[in-house]
Design an enzyme around this catalytic site. Sequence first.
Site, PDB file in Angstrom:
ATOM      1  N   LYS A   1       2.895   6.506   5.055  1.00  0.00           N
ATOM      2  CA  LYS A   1       2.051   5.419   4.571  1.00  0.00           C
ATOM      3  C   LYS A   1       2.601   4.060   4.985  1.00  0.00           C
ATOM      4  O   LYS A   1       3.792   3.789   4.837  1.00  0.00           O
ATOM      5  CB  LYS A   1       1.951   5.464   3.043  1.00  0.00           C
ATOM      6  CG  LYS A   1       0.882   4.548   2.484  1.00  0.00           C
ATOM      7  CD  LYS A   1      -0.504   5.062   2.780  1.00  0.00           C
ATOM      8  CE  LYS A   1      -1.581   3.997   2.573  1.00  0.00           C
ATOM      9  NZ  LYS A   1      -1.552   2.924   3.585  1.00  0.00           N
TER      10      LYS A   1
ATOM     11  N   SER B   1      -6.268   3.826   3.962  1.00  0.00           N
ATOM     12  CA  SER B   1      -5.672   2.921   2.974  1.00  0.00           C
ATOM     13  C   SER B   1      -6.742   2.135   2.232  1.00  0.00           C
ATOM     14  O   SER B   1      -6.540   0.976   1.843  1.00  0.00           O
ATOM     15  CB  SER B   1      -4.675   1.966   3.630  1.00  0.00           C
ATOM     16  OG  SER B   1      -3.814   1.400   2.665  1.00  0.00           O
TER      17      SER B   1
ATOM     18  N   LYS C   1       0.295   3.837  -2.727  1.00  0.00           N
ATOM     19  CA  LYS C   1      -0.690   4.919  -2.690  1.00  0.00           C
ATOM     20  C   LYS C   1      -0.059   6.302  -2.556  1.00  0.00           C
ATOM     21  O   LYS C   1      -0.738   7.311  -2.759  1.00  0.00           O
ATOM     22  CB  LYS C   1      -1.689   4.664  -1.565  1.00  0.00           C
ATOM     23  CG  LYS C   1      -2.551   3.414  -1.791  1.00  0.00           C
ATOM     24  CD  LYS C   1      -3.557   3.213  -0.671  1.00  0.00           C
ATOM     25  CE  LYS C   1      -4.497   2.047  -0.931  1.00  0.00           C
ATOM     26  NZ  LYS C   1      -3.890   0.741  -0.616  1.00  0.00           N
TER      27      LYS C   1
ATOM     28  N   SER D   1       0.797  -1.227   0.000  1.00  0.00           N
ATOM     29  CA  SER D   1       0.000   0.000   0.000  1.00  0.00           C
ATOM     30  C   SER D   1       0.835   1.286   0.000  1.00  0.00           C
ATOM     31  O   SER D   1       0.274   2.379  -0.122  1.00  0.00           O
ATOM     32  CB  SER D   1      -0.949   0.021   1.202  1.00  0.00           C
ATOM     33  OG  SER D   1      -2.086  -0.782   0.948  1.00  0.00           O
TER      34      SER D   1
END
Length: 385
Positions: free
Chosen positions: A221, A119, A60, A57
């Site tokens: 993140k 997320s 992102k 993730s």
Amino acid sequence: MKKLLFLLFGLVSLESFTQSFIPNTPTLDLKSYILIEPNTNTVIASFNEDAPIEPASMTKVMTSYVVADQIENDLLSLEETVLITEDARQMSLGTARTYVEPGKMVSVLDLLKGIIIQSGNDATFALAEHVGGSEEGFVYLMNRYADEMGLSNTIFQNSTGLPDSNHFTSAKDLATMTSLLISKFPEIYALHKEKYFTFNDIKQPNRNRLLWKDNSSDGVKTGWTESAGYCLISSAKRNDMRLIAVIAGAENDKDRFNDTQRLLEYGFRFYSTQEVIKKDNALKDVDVWGGKKNLVSLGAENSIKLTLPRTSFRNITISYEFQNNLRAPIKEGQALGTLVIKDGKKTLHTENLIALGDVEAKGFFGRLWASLVLWLRGLFGLGDA
């Protein structure tokens, strides 16, 4: 060329010489990591930073960057609404979700918060479809942006970070894209420090638990898949110094936050970012021949900041190299030499030395007289010619 050399923070005699040392980087059981100071583009610590990793993730961050750039160029707005498709819901089942509903209209801002804070793969897919026409179209944009950033170890296959054998990046590339997101789009980046986001009456916390543990942390993140392990991009700012840490392949959730915090604390404790030269400050006055002024002040073309071990600033030296026998006319901003900053024999930075003002030429006879004097000085060895 004339040369001028001096110690910025004083000379150290051999009799009184003492050396201060800093410890090595903490030993971390990770696939790769990097710690950088983005404003000076300084790598403080790294391990396998160019090795390919599965970003999960952390992908992102690029998704947010593409959306932010589209907003910056008036191709999208935060208030604009997006139609949620059934595909967005289906592909997110069993993964992190924002719980957007098919057939509903959701603002770009809410989808961005779903991406950054929760997320949410459904929010990510929905916004990718909207911006790129399809997720495939959006992924094409992601890879174009990656090329423009010079990310040589990055290829994207989707907008969410779901596993794909040909979807990879590196710790160094992730640090670069994060640095650009922070510097170019601070308003979008500010969403990363929000601790909670409630959508559809469902309140979810930010998955970056450093936001609760360290007040200086403001992003960025998390990422996890079974093959990638536990990953994290983090950034923190203390006083005027920002650090970005990227770790990949921690064994568990606790380790990824502890390892990241150890890296950040190491950087903040033992390193410092300082402005050593200010733009437009007069550093040296140099003789000018054949001008209405006899001197011109030289300064650095840009302000110079360095990130170094705290113990190194006392030992750096600055040398100036500039042209001999400068002749008018001289224009403000004209490059007339070079400034070099060193730590011992190691060159840390070079910068143009420029004129800080205009020097108009004298009339014909004034210039002729200056040329004659310079010729005589050279002829009789009275100075540089």
